[in-house]
Design a protein around this motif. Structure first.
Motif, PDB file in Angstrom:
ATOM      1  N   LYS A   1       0.823  -1.199   0.000  1.00  0.00           N
ATOM      2  CA  LYS A   1       0.000   0.000   0.000  1.00  0.00           C
ATOM      3  C   LYS A   1       0.863   1.258   0.000  1.00  0.00           C
ATOM      4  O   LYS A   1       0.581   2.229  -0.703  1.00  0.00           O
ATOM      5  CB  LYS A   1      -0.919  -0.020   1.228  1.00  0.00           C
ATOM      6  N   ARG A   2       1.917   1.246   0.829  1.00  0.00           N
ATOM      7  CA  ARG A   2       2.820   2.402   0.867  1.00  0.00           C
ATOM      8  C   ARG A   2       3.562   2.547  -0.468  1.00  0.00           C
ATOM      9  O   ARG A   2       3.874   3.645  -0.902  1.00  0.00           O
ATOM     10  CB  ARG A   2       3.825   2.233   2.003  1.00  0.00           C
ATOM     11  N   LYS A   3       3.866   1.398  -1.069  1.00  0.00           N
ATOM     12  CA  LYS A   3       4.578   1.451  -2.341  1.00  0.00           C
ATOM     13  C   LYS A   3       3.730   2.166  -3.391  1.00  0.00           C
ATOM     14  O   LYS A   3       4.256   2.885  -4.244  1.00  0.00           O
ATOM     15  CB  LYS A   3       4.903   0.025  -2.806  1.00  0.00           C
ATOM     16  N   LYS A   4       2.431   1.953  -3.329  1.00  0.00           N
ATOM     17  CA  LYS A   4       1.562   2.630  -4.276  1.00  0.00           C
ATOM     18  C   LYS A   4       1.440   4.123  -3.962  1.00  0.00           C
ATOM     19  O   LYS A   4       1.345   4.949  -4.860  1.00  0.00           O
ATOM     20  CB  LYS A   4       0.165   1.997  -4.256  1.00  0.00           C
ATOM     21  N   GLN A   5       1.421   4.444  -2.652  1.00  0.00           N
ATOM     22  CA  GLN A   5       1.204   5.830  -2.275  1.00  0.00           C
ATOM     23  C   GLN A   5       2.449   6.687  -2.431  1.00  0.00           C
ATOM     24  O   GLN A   5       2.372   7.843  -2.844  1.00  0.00           O
ATOM     25  CB  GLN A   5       0.707   5.908  -0.815  1.00  0.00           C
ATOM     26  N   LEU A   6       3.651   6.156  -2.058  1.00  0.00           N
ATOM     27  CA  LEU A   6       4.882   6.948  -2.092  1.00  0.00           C
ATOM     28  C   LEU A   6       5.563   6.831  -3.438  1.00  0.00           C
ATOM     29  O   LEU A   6       5.513   5.792  -4.084  1.00  0.00           O
ATOM     30  CB  LEU A   6       5.816   6.471  -0.974  1.00  0.00           C
ATOM     31  N   PRO A   7       6.264   7.882  -3.863  1.00  0.00           N
ATOM     32  CA  PRO A   7       7.056   7.779  -5.096  1.00  0.00           C
ATOM     33  C   PRO A   7       8.268   6.894  -4.869  1.00  0.00           C
ATOM     34  O   PRO A   7       8.685   6.639  -3.741  1.00  0.00           O
ATOM     35  CB  PRO A   7       7.449   9.235  -5.372  1.00  0.00           C
ATOM     36  N   PRO A   8       8.875   6.387  -5.939  1.00  0.00           N
ATOM     37  CA  PRO A   8      10.027   5.471  -5.781  1.00  0.00           C
ATOM     38  C   PRO A   8      11.189   6.135  -5.070  1.00  0.00           C
ATOM     39  O   PRO A   8      11.982   5.455  -4.432  1.00  0.00           O
ATOM     40  CB  PRO A   8      10.376   5.109  -7.221  1.00  0.00           C
ATOM     41  N   ALA A   9      11.350   7.477  -5.160  1.00  0.00           N
ATOM     42  CA  ALA A   9      12.513   8.115  -4.528  1.00  0.00           C
ATOM     43  C   ALA A   9      12.469   8.016  -3.023  1.00  0.00           C
ATOM     44  O   ALA A   9      13.488   8.137  -2.360  1.00  0.00           O
ATOM     45  CB  ALA A   9      12.587   9.574  -4.949  1.00  0.00           C
ATOM     46  N   GLN A  10      11.330   7.787  -2.452  1.00  0.00           N
ATOM     47  CA  GLN A  10      11.205   7.750  -0.994  1.00  0.00           C
ATOM     48  C   GLN A  10      11.286   6.349  -0.441  1.00  0.00           C
ATOM     49  O   GLN A  10      11.063   6.139   0.741  1.00  0.00           O
ATOM     50  CB  GLN A  10       9.867   8.372  -0.576  1.00  0.00           C
ATOM     51  N   THR A  11      11.553   5.351  -1.245  1.00  0.00           N
ATOM     52  CA  THR A  11      11.623   3.976  -0.748  1.00  0.00           C
ATOM     53  C   THR A  11      12.820   3.772   0.127  1.00  0.00           C
ATOM     54  O   THR A  11      12.838   2.861   0.964  1.00  0.00           O
ATOM     55  CB  THR A  11      11.670   2.997  -1.933  1.00  0.00           C
ATOM     56  N   ALA A  12      13.831   4.574  -0.035  1.00  0.00           N
ATOM     57  CA  ALA A  12      15.046   4.373   0.777  1.00  0.00           C
ATOM     58  C   ALA A  12      14.813   4.752   2.220  1.00  0.00           C
ATOM     59  O   ALA A  12      15.557   4.333   3.097  1.00  0.00           O
ATOM     60  CB  ALA A  12      16.197   5.203   0.192  1.00  0.00           C
ATOM     61  N   ASN A  13      13.767   5.552   2.484  1.00  0.00           N
ATOM     62  CA  ASN A  13      13.528   5.979   3.860  1.00  0.00           C
ATOM     63  C   ASN A  13      12.728   4.972   4.653  1.00  0.00           C
ATOM     64  O   ASN A  13      12.481   5.166   5.835  1.00  0.00           O
ATOM     65  CB  ASN A  13      12.778   7.317   3.872  1.00  0.00           C
ATOM     66  N   ARG A  14      12.275   3.888   4.024  1.00  0.00           N
ATOM     67  CA  ARG A  14      11.464   2.926   4.748  1.00  0.00           C
ATOM     68  C   ARG A  14      12.341   2.018   5.590  1.00  0.00           C
ATOM     69  O   ARG A  14      13.519   1.838   5.329  1.00  0.00           O
ATOM     70  CB  ARG A  14      10.637   2.091   3.769  1.00  0.00           C
ATOM     71  N   LEU A  15      11.705   1.423   6.606  1.00  0.00           N
ATOM     72  CA  LEU A  15      12.431   0.488   7.472  1.00  0.00           C
ATOM     73  C   LEU A  15      12.736  -0.787   6.701  1.00  0.00           C
ATOM     74  O   LEU A  15      11.927  -1.269   5.903  1.00  0.00           O
ATOM     75  CB  LEU A  15      11.601   0.170   8.718  1.00  0.00           C
ATOM     76  N   THR A  16      13.868  -1.346   7.001  1.00  0.00           N
ATOM     77  CA  THR A  16      14.240  -2.615   6.386  1.00  0.00           C
ATOM     78  C   THR A  16      13.502  -3.747   7.075  1.00  0.00           C
ATOM     79  O   THR A  16      12.893  -3.573   8.132  1.00  0.00           O
ATOM     80  CB  THR A  16      15.752  -2.829   6.511  1.00  0.00           C
ATOM     81  N   LEU A  17      13.575  -4.901   6.459  1.00  0.00           N
ATOM     82  CA  LEU A  17      12.911  -6.072   7.026  1.00  0.00           C
ATOM     83  C   LEU A  17      13.523  -6.463   8.353  1.00  0.00           C
ATOM     84  O   LEU A  17      12.823  -6.884   9.288  1.00  0.00           O
ATOM     85  CB  LEU A  17      12.997  -7.246   6.031  1.00  0.00           C
ATOM     86  N   ARG A  18      14.850  -6.301   8.462  1.00  0.00           N
ATOM     87  CA  ARG A  18      15.505  -6.633   9.739  1.00  0.00           C
ATOM     88  C   ARG A  18      14.992  -5.699  10.841  1.00  0.00           C
ATOM     89  O   ARG A  18      14.713  -6.150  11.953  1.00  0.00           O
ATOM     90  CB  ARG A  18      17.014  -6.498   9.575  1.00  0.00           C
ATOM     91  N   ASP A  19      14.893  -4.393  10.523  1.00  0.00           N
ATOM     92  CA  ASP A  19      14.385  -3.462  11.531  1.00  0.00           C
ATOM     93  C   ASP A  19      12.957  -3.798  11.913  1.00  0.00           C
ATOM     94  O   ASP A  19      12.573  -3.744  13.089  1.00  0.00           O
ATOM     95  CB  ASP A  19      14.458  -2.030  11.004  1.00  0.00           C
ATOM     96  N   LYS A  20      12.133  -4.147  10.929  1.00  0.00           N
ATOM     97  CA  LYS A  20      10.755  -4.513  11.247  1.00  0.00           C
ATOM     98  C   LYS A  20      10.691  -5.757  12.097  1.00  0.00           C
ATOM     99  O   LYS A  20       9.892  -5.871  13.031  1.00  0.00           O
ATOM    100  CB  LYS A  20       9.965  -4.731   9.949  1.00  0.00           C
ATOM    101  N   THR A  21      11.572  -6.701  11.784  1.00  0.00           N
ATOM    102  CA  THR A  21      11.571  -7.948  12.572  1.00  0.00           C
ATOM    103  C   THR A  21      11.968  -7.678  14.005  1.00  0.00           C
ATOM    104  O   THR A  21      11.361  -8.181  14.956  1.00  0.00           O
ATOM    105  CB  THR A  21      12.527  -8.965  11.929  1.00  0.00           C
ATOM    106  N   TRP A  22      13.003  -6.843  14.179  1.00  0.00           N
ATOM    107  CA  TRP A  22      13.443  -6.519  15.552  1.00  0.00           C
ATOM    108  C   TRP A  22      12.357  -5.747  16.286  1.00  0.00           C
ATOM    109  O   TRP A  22      12.123  -5.941  17.490  1.00  0.00           O
ATOM    110  CB  TRP A  22      14.732  -5.713  15.527  1.00  0.00           C
ATOM    111  N   CYS A  23      11.684  -4.843  15.593  1.00  0.00           N
ATOM    112  CA  CYS A  23      10.589  -4.105  16.228  1.00  0.00           C
ATOM    113  C   CYS A  23       9.468  -5.048  16.635  1.00  0.00           C
ATOM    114  O   CYS A  23       8.870  -4.925  17.710  1.00  0.00           O
ATOM    115  CB  CYS A  23      10.042  -3.026  15.283  1.00  0.00           C
ATOM    116  N   TYR A  24       9.198  -6.015  15.766  1.00  0.00           N
ATOM    117  CA  TYR A  24       8.148  -6.985  16.088  1.00  0.00           C
ATOM    118  C   TYR A  24       8.523  -7.810  17.317  1.00  0.00           C
ATOM    119  O   TYR A  24       7.716  -8.067  18.221  1.00  0.00           O
ATOM    120  CB  TYR A  24       7.909  -7.887  14.875  1.00  0.00           C
ATOM    121  N   VAL A  25       9.793  -8.227  17.360  1.00  0.00           N
ATOM    122  CA  VAL A  25      10.249  -9.007  18.521  1.00  0.00           C
ATOM    123  C   VAL A  25      10.154  -8.169  19.797  1.00  0.00           C
ATOM    124  O   VAL A  25       9.726  -8.642  20.857  1.00  0.00           O
ATOM    125  CB  VAL A  25      11.691  -9.516  18.294  1.00  0.00           C
ATOM    126  N   ALA A  26      10.569  -6.888  19.699  1.00  0.00           N
ATOM    127  CA  ALA A  26      10.500  -6.023  20.879  1.00  0.00           C
ATOM    128  C   ALA A  26       9.055  -5.834  21.323  1.00  0.00           C
ATOM    129  O   ALA A  26       8.742  -5.903  22.507  1.00  0.00           O
ATOM    130  CB  ALA A  26      11.152  -4.671  20.576  1.00  0.00           C
TER     131      ALA A  26
END
Length: 1665
Positions: A378-403
């Motif tokens: 959904k975010r991929k559709k809403q944000l332009p491709p130039a802003q994809t670098a600002n998203r959290l990585t999968l590792r960060d999401k996984t660590w956030c989920y664990v926390a």
């Protein structure tokens, strides 16, 4: 300063407060805070500049030292000034204390003198009483004497203490004066320093004034500049404001136009919302109606399930018992095996719970991953491709989920709908839908297993905290450039960056159309590596297609950071690509960890960047059921049906599964608690009672629309309450069966096993109906894989019974009474297509009480048949029914049977009823009213008890006229098992014996009787009123009412009228009848007269007074409590601060004196126990407590019944010792209603006392008391006062007519006694709310003064001129008051001058009395008295000395001495008389020949030589003047001696003696007439040759011849003595009564001189007085 301190004496330094304060001040100077504060501001500035100018350090140090020295000197001067002031204050206090002490010493000495006088008086009285032998008075006087001795000793001790204290304070005063003298030099120096300091301050003030003026001028200039600037700014602001107003007007016009359009749209939207709300409300109403219908239809089904559950429970219990018996029969331990079996079941339950937990957690992880992927897309559709670098990585999401998971924040959220890229996987979408539909909300806290806790620790502390927020660049810093950059630098940098970007990425415009969107499309759109294994390598190719309008380029940027270790991209840039051309990209995935990965592969085109999503997922189990509900439909009992349910796994991982039934209670606990973690499972868990909310209507609601389902759930608790109120015990719908034959819905043979990846398994479900009705069972599928959630499905079916059935298997007749007929109809239905014969049968035990009509009947095909039920319970029901009737609860459960032809199983239904009695019980059953007069009514209480379980209406009917029943006249409704208290009132109408019955009928016409008997009495007397209702009376006020006692008994003829008698006894005799009112003890009622006799046909007036008062015990208790508090407060010490201040101000001797006084007060404080004994109603404490309680009184209501006994005869005819024989049956009763309220006005002064004692007041004096009256009522009151005795001593000085609410007025009362009297009057303050009575007491004490002078005449006698004589008399005070007296002489009065201007009394015709006679010529008073004024104490006397001091000769010295008391009243008037002679002899007696008034002419002088008898010149004798110098006329010579010798005429003095002989009877001689003359010799201090006076009377014989007798005719008189010459006369025979006899004789006196008196004797006879 140290020298000054040494001047203090040692005592002052040790104990005085000055030295202590001085030491405290010195200590305070040594503190660092004081030193810092003392440093001036200039010193601080010098210290700040010291580091910059080291060469000026020495000068600065010298200035600092000088400043400190000056500060120290000022501090010492300040301390010295404070010490001098304190010393002056101490001296003033000490001086004041010495003056007070001297005053106390004088008062003490006066008290000692007074006590000494009283002691002497008492001793004298004791001796008098002892002589009179009055032992009682002697004892009383001795006690008084001892008390006076004790008081005298105490006063003397107090005098010694005061004297010692006075001496000590005088010594201290001397020390203070010495100290002041020593400090005079310091004081002078201090004054000089103060003057110098004042001059210095004036100079500083002048300098500061100059600076302030300069600063003021500067401030004025600045102010002028600010005013000019503000005017300029204001002008600019006005222009800007005008422009803004114009713009606002233009904008307002535009806004109005848009507002109208917006309002139109809002109205349309509101109309639309209103239509939607109406439709929504309609749908809700339909859902509620549907829910109500479902509840109604399911109620019967729930009853069936109840019976089914009971039957299953009984079978299970029987099976357990059979197993236990089998184990015991084999010789085993049944308890042990059952315990092991129970523990094994618990372990299995725990294992299943653990597996379910694991599956639940896996399910949550999968759902979260799907959710994250959906969010990412959904975010991929809403944000332009130039802003994809600002998203959290999968590792960060996984660590956030664990926390979040460790912190308990993970919750299962509903899955987002799948995007279009997942449409190619229909099975996966179905699986997700299945998981979402079957998954349950779980508790995050319950999912955390202690063994699986994550032990990872963050590298930087604080990053895993919930409240941690990553740093965000402030908005103002976003555009900040390197430090020092200007606006030009920023513009250049921005322009350069824009050129660099334009070189790489630029817009694509073809034919005027600009391309927007993703430049390349990827096939497939998602790079998905599913079900990978670690260690293997996976490759996938994707195709990139140019979707722009013209040639474009493509460049690989790379993958995200967390994917670089696992993903490798092979891409050869193809160069320029035309529109629609494509190129291939090879993606290689080498997994190293078993973990889901997500990310993007980024590319850069000429028109911008784009990315292709990448996803790597591990192997998972994705399980689902093909259906959630299996409906078998309707089957007849005994048939068997089968259905198949399919379990599908579309995941790449297999697992172990098991199908098992579950209970509704388990499901409800799981869904409501949102947790699938179970600690243990018990086989009884499925047997617990559940609420009806989990009935089959819940499953039906699941198939209904969402709105209807929500309403069903909302109504479940209400339905549960309703089912619980009906007494229906709900059991589980389905439980684990113990026998295959008892289960209606069961699983097939295969219930567990292994399901592989991408496979499915079919499980059969078998339905075998046993009991008619609807059956439903819920099953669950549990998995060994903890990530797989438990799946649930339901199986329902309907078992159809035989063709004939009863829709109401339970016929409830509610509560029934014995011997009452109850009917109901029982409806029978048939589903058969043929007619059937029915036979209705009642059990044989109840055939005598219950009947079904008709007993046989035919029911047509597909119709219904009604049979009549009749129930008439007899009293033998409890014995006949047997087991069907419970005697304790009185519940009847009667089974009824319907036999159907050609059918083995009958149709049964049960009749329920609660049978109760209809008895009403009246207790007591008999009532005896006793004797009751015809003028009164007797009330008694009876209890009516309802033994029935139903409410019953009752009523007492047919009551006689003389009986009344209350409440509600004996009619009402009595509730089940209730007891009502009824009042039976009996009032006879005539004298006779009564015996009657009262009948109470119930609503079913049952009768209950109450027997009553009484004796009516007609007393010989009657009262005009039998009830008196007093008005609300204030405390200590009085309300009076009157009534009559009437004797109307005139005849004993019972035929003409009713006669007084007791029942049927003899008639009371006609004659005087006596009565007596018997008042209750301690009642505020007064009846006058309380005893009396009434003659026939007469009546007696009786007054009843109500005067409410507070109980004496309550008042005493309050007074003792106040005394106790005062006694406790006396020895209590003051506050610590006040005590310290007093200790500083007082010296040690004064403190010792205070301690002694305090100890004396404590030791002499009254004991509360003694006070309790001595506390009387007249004491001040009692009256104060009484007033306090009256103010706090809240009001009360009392009712008194006063009996009046009656007896025949006159009470006067009885003897004193003989009592009247009163008849108790003829007693009359007077009822009094006495409301008591708080007084409206109260006395606030003198502790609220209403008794005011003026004490002893002297007669003629006046004493005034002021009394404060307050209105405590809620309204203004008009006030009136009663009239005091106009001739009495009490006078109201300031009456008023209105007293506002809450205000206080002061009354002035005076007491002026006119005589000695004990006066008492009452003053009534009358208001409409009550009367306040003030009692005024006073004693008029007459000033009783007894004078020792009898006759109030003090004759000083004869005195030699210019000599004086004194006489004493005594005035004694016989009153009880000390009397102030003053002595006043009339000769010294202020009106004496006016009186002397008047004519003498003998010259005027009035009869005024002139008591002031001759006075001295020298102006001094003839008479003087000592003392002139003073005070005579009670019982004491005062001696007075009167001195007579004439300065010339006169016989008429007189004056009046007035004894004036209290400068007002004249007590005694004493007439003072005296005479003065130039010589020592005098003669008294005879008739007066002159007036006692001095002449206004000059007295002629004559030669003393002629007094010796020598004649005047010319030979003529000179006329002798009267010896009194006041004589106005010369004495006339007698006719018989018209020519006496010249020598005798010179010295003759005339004395006239008149003798009157009283002749009353001519036959009886009367006693002779007698007169006396006094010859005296004056006692003098002058030297005289003669010590006595010789007198002689010549011509005695001639006098005897005339009938005169003189004795003695001559003799001697010593100094200070007198001799009496008696002259008597008896008429001679030749005496002529018509002519008086006149004879003269010469009386010769020889003393220091010789004097001759001519005595003229005139005698006459009188016949009457």
């Amino acid at each position: 300063m140290e020298d000054d301190v040494s001047l203090f004496p040692e005592e002052e330094m040790d104990d005085g407060p000055i030295l202590d304060n001085y030491c405290e001040d010195i200590g305070r100077l040594k503190e660092p805070e004081f030193e810092i504060e003392a440093v001036p501001q200039e010193a601080e500035s010098d210290a700040a500049l010291e580091c910059c100018r080291p060469e000026e350090g020495q000068n600065t140090g010298a200035e600092k030292t000088k400043t400190e020295t000056a500060d120290r000197d000022r501090t010492q001067a300040l301390h010295l000034r404070r010490d001098l002031n304190r010393l002056h204050t101490v001296r003033e206090e000490k001086d004041l204390f010495i003056q007070k002490t001297r005053g106390e010493l004088r008062a003490c000495r006066q008290r000692i003198e007074l006590v000494t006088r009283q002691q002497a008086v008492v001793a004298a009285e004791i001796s008098q009483q002892k002589e009179a032998n009055n032992i009682a008075a002697v004892g009383r006087l001795q006690a008084t004497h001892s008390r006076l001795c004790t008081e005298l000793e105490k006063e003397r001790d107090l005098e010694s203490n005061i004297t010692s204290t006075l001496k000590e304070n005088e010594n201290a005063m001397w020390h203070i004066e010495i100290l002041e003298g020593q400090m005079d030099a310091a004081r002078k120096a201090l004054r000089e320093e103060e003057a110098a300091e004042g001059r210095r301050l004036q100079a500083q003030a002048a300098e500061r004034l100059c600076k302030e003026k300069a600063a003021f001028r500067k401030a004025e200039r600045n102010q002028l500049l600010r005013i000019r600037k503000s005017m300029h700014v204001q002008k600019e602001h006005g222009l800007r404001h005008q422009k803004l107003v114009e713009d606002a007007q233009k904008n307002h016009k535009i806004a109005v136009k848009f507002l109208k359009a917006s309002l139109g749209r809002i109205r349309e939207q509101e109309q639309k919302e209103e239509m939607e709300s109406r439709e929504h409300l309609k749908r809700r109403m339909d859902a509620v109606l549907a829910l109500k219908n479902n509840i109604t239809t399911n109620r019967e089904t729930l009853r069936k399930f109840q019976a089914w559950g009971q039957a299953r429970a009984e079978l299970a219990e029987q099976k357990a018992q059979v197993e236990k018996e089998a184990i015991l029969a084999q010789g085993g331990d049944a308890f042990k095996q059952l315990f092991h079996q129970h523990r094994r079941q618990e372990l299995e339950a725990q294992t299943r719970a653990f597996e379910e937990e694991q599956k639940q957690r896996r399910l949550e992880i999968v759902s979260r991953l799907w959710k994250e992927e959906a969010e990412k897309n959904k975010r991929k559709k809403q944000l332009p491709p130039a802003q994809t670098a600002n998203r959290l990585t999968l590792r960060d999401k996984t660590w956030c989920y664990v926390a979040d998971f460790c912190d308990g924040l993970v919750t299962t959220a509903p899955l987002y709908p799948l995007d279009t890229e997942y449409s190619v996987h229909p099975k996966a979408s179905q699986l997700l839908q299945a998981i979402s539909s079957e998954s349950m909300q779980s508790d995050p806290g319950a999912l955390t297993n202690p063994e699986e806790e994550t032990l990872a620790v963050p590298e930087i502390s604080g990053l895993w905290k919930e409240d941690y927020k990553p740093y965000q660049v402030p908005k103002e810093d976003v555009d900040r450039k390197p430090v020092g950059g200007t606006k030009m630098d920023k513009d250049i940098l921005a322009h350069t960056m824009e050129r660099l970007r334009s070189g790489v990425v630029h817009k694509q415009v073809v034919s005027g159309r600009e391309f927007k969107g993703c430049p390349f499309n990827s096939k497939p759109e998602l790079i998905h590596f599913k079900d990978f294994d670690i260690g293997k390598v996976y490759k996938k190719k994707i195709t990139l297609i140019n979707t722009t309008y013209t040639i474009n380029y493509c460049k690989l940027v790379g993958v995200e950071e967390h994917l670089r270790d696992f993903i490798h991209i092979d891409f050869n840039p193809p160069g320029p690509m035309s529109a629609g051309m494509s190129c291939e990209v090879l993606v290689t995935f080498k997994p190293m960890i078993n973990k889901d990965l997500e990310g993007n592969v980024s590319f850069l085109a000429q028109t911008g960047g784009f990315s292709v999503p990448l996803k790597c997922s591990t192997k998972k189990c994705s399980l689902s059921l093909d259906k959630n509900l299996i409906d078998f439909g309707s089957y007849v009992v005994g048939e068997t049906a089968s259905r198949v349910i399919t379990l599908t796994n579309i995941g790449g991982l297999g697992t172990w599964y098991k199908f098992q039934p579950t209970s509704e209670s388990c499901e409800q606990a799981t869904s409501l608690n949102t947790s699938s973690l179970f600690i243990y499972e018990d086989k009884n868990l499925y047997d617990k009672v559940i609420m009806p909310s989990v009935s089959e209507n819940l499953f039906e609601a699941s198939e209904s629309p969402p709105m209807e389902t929500g309403k069903t759930d909302s109504k479940e608790p209400e339905e549960g309450c309703h089912a619980e109120s009906e007494g229906v015990t709900m059991t589980t719908i389905m439980e684990m069966p113990h026998s295959e034959d008892e289960v209606e819905i069961q699983l097939g043979e295969v219930t567990e096993g292994e399901i592989g990846p991408f496979s499915s398994i079919k499980v059969p479900i078998i339905f075998t109906p046993i009991i008619p009705g609807e059956v439903q069972t819920k099953f669950k599928v549990v998995f060994k894989n903890p990530q797989c959630p438990t799946l649930y499905f339901r199986v329902i079916g309907i078992a159809i019974d035989v063709p004939v059935w009863v829709p109401k298997p339970n016929v409830d007749l509610k509560i029934c009474m014995y011997d009452r007929l109850y009917q109901d109809s029982v409806l029978v239905h048939t589903r058969s297509k043929a007619a059937l014969r029915l036979r209705f049968e009642v059990c044989k035990e109840l055939r005598a009480h219950m009947e079904l009509l008709p007993k046989t009947g035919y029911i047509q095909a597909l119709s219904s048949y009604s049979v009549q039920l009749k129930f008439l319970p007899r009293h033998t029901l409890s014995e006949d029914a047997g087991k069907y009737f419970d005697k304790e609860s009185r519940v009847l459960e009667a089974p009824m049977t319907i036999w159907v032809a050609d059918q083995i199983r009958p149709v049964e239904f049960i009749v329920h009823a609660i049978v109760t009695t209809s008895d009403l019980e009246i207790s007591p059953s008999e009532v005896d009213f006793g004797y009751c007069t015809i003028y009164e009514a007797i009330k008694t209480n009876v209890t009516l008890h309802n033994h029935s379980l139903l409410p019953q209406e009752f009523g007492f009917v047919g009551l006689p006229k003389f009986v009344d029943i209350q409440p509600s006249d004996g009619f009402g409704t009595i509730l089940p098992l209730e007891s009502l208290r009824l009042d039976v009132i009996f009032q006879p109408t005539k004298a006779k014996e009564y015996s009657f019955e009262l009948v109470c009928k119930s609503e079913i016409n049952r009768e209950f009787k109450l027997s009553c008997r009484a004796v009516g009495v007609h007393p010989p007397l009657e009262l005009s009123h039998y009830q008196i209702k007093f008005a609300a009376t204030a405390l200590y006020d009085t309300s009076v009412s009157t009534l009559y006692v009437i004797n109307s008994h005139l005849s004993m003829n019972s035929l003409t009228h009713s006669v007084p008698r007791i029942g049927s006894q003899d008639v009371a005799p006609v004659g005087p009848t006596s009565f007596e009112f018997l008042l209750p003890l301690d009642s505020p009622i007064t009846i006058s007269p309380s005893v009396g006799t009434v003659l026939p046909g007469k009546r007696c007036l009786v007054q009843v007074a109500f005067q409410p008062v507070l109980p004496e015990e309550l008042v005493c208790q309050e007074a003792l409590q106040v005394l106790r508090k005062e006694a406790e407060a006396k020895p209590s010490f003051k506050d610590t601060v006040t005590q310290k201040r007093d200790l500083r101000r007082q010296s040690i001797p004064s403190m010792r004196l205070q301690n002694q006084e305090r100890q004396f007060q404590v030791s002499t404080s009254p004991n509360p126990e003694l006070q309790k004994q001595e506390l009387k109603a007249s004491s001040e404490e009692f009256q104060a407590a009484q007033a306090a309680l009256a103010r706090a009184f809240k009001g009360k209501f009392d009712k008194f019944v006063v009996p009046c006994v009656v007896a025949s005869g006159d009470i006067k005819d009885r003897k004193e010792t003989e009592t009247m024989s009163f008849s108790p049956q003829n007693t009359l009763y007077l009822e009094l209603w006495c409301p008591t309220v708080a007084p409206s006005i109260v006395v606030t002064s003198d502790k609220g006392k209403t008794v005011f004692n003026f004490g002893d007041v002297a007669v003629g004096h006046r004493s005034i008391k002021k009394i404060s009256i307050q209105n405590i009522s809620p309204e203004d009151l008009a006030v009136e006062f009663s009239v005091l005795n106009p001739n009495g001593p009490f006078v109201l000085l300031n009456p008023f007519n209105k007293l506002p609410m809450g205000e206080t007025q002061v009354l002035g009362l005076s007491f002026s006694p006119r005589e000695s009297i004990l006066a008492q009057e009452t003053l009534d303050i009358i208001t409409k709310r009550g009367t306040l009575t003030l009692t005024l007491l006073g004693t008029g004490v007459a000033s009783v003064i007894i004078c020792s002078i009898e006759g109030d005449i003090l004759n000083m006698g004869y005195v030699i001129a210019r000599e004086s004589v004194s006489s004493t008399f005594k005035l004694q005070n016989h009153s009880s008051l000390p009397i102030k007296f003053s002595m006043r002489l009339d000769s010294l009065s202020c009106t004496r001058r006016e009186d002397r201007q008047q004519l003498p009394r003998f010259l005027v015709s009035d009869q005024r009395t002139n008591v002031v006679g001759t006075q001295n010529y020298n102006g001094q008073s003839v008479f003087s008295v000592v003392p002139v004024e003073g005070v005579i104490d009670p019982g004491r006397s005062q001696d007075f000395t009167v001195t007579f001091s004439p300065d010339h000769e006169s016989l008429y010295f007189s004056d009046r001495l007035q004894v004036v008391l209290f400068d007002k009243r004249i007590s005694h008037q004493i007439l003072l008389k005296g005479a003065a002679r130039e010589h020592m002899m005098f003669v008294e007696g005879g008739d007066p020949l002159d007036v006692p008034v001095e002449s206004l002419t000059v007295i002629p002088a004559f030669d003393l030589e002629h007094r010796e008898g020598e004649p005047h010149e010319g030979g003529q004798p000179a006329l002798l003047l009267c010896p009194c110098p006041c004589t106005l006329h010369p004495c006339t010579p007698l006719p018989s001696q018209a020519h006496p010798p010249a020598s005798e005429a010179e010295k003759l003095k005339s004395i006239l003696v008149t003798l009157e002989y009283l002749q009353l009877d001519t036959h009886t001689p009367a006693p002779p007439a007698t007169r006396e003359l006094q010859v005296g010799c004056i006692r003098t201090s002058q030297l005289s040759p003669k010590k006595s006076v010789e007198f002689s009377l010549d011509s005695v014989s001639a006098l005897q011849h005339k009938g005169f007798t003189v004795e003695p005719s001559r003799g001697f008189v010593e100094r200070g003595q007198t001799k009496t010459i008696s002259i008597s006369w008896m008429p001679t025979a030749d005496f002529e009564p018509d002519h008086p006899l006149m004879v003269s004789a010469l009386l010769l006196l020889r003393g220091d001189v010789k004097e001759t008196y001519k005595v003229l004797l005139v005698a006459q006879v009188v016949t009457g007085p």
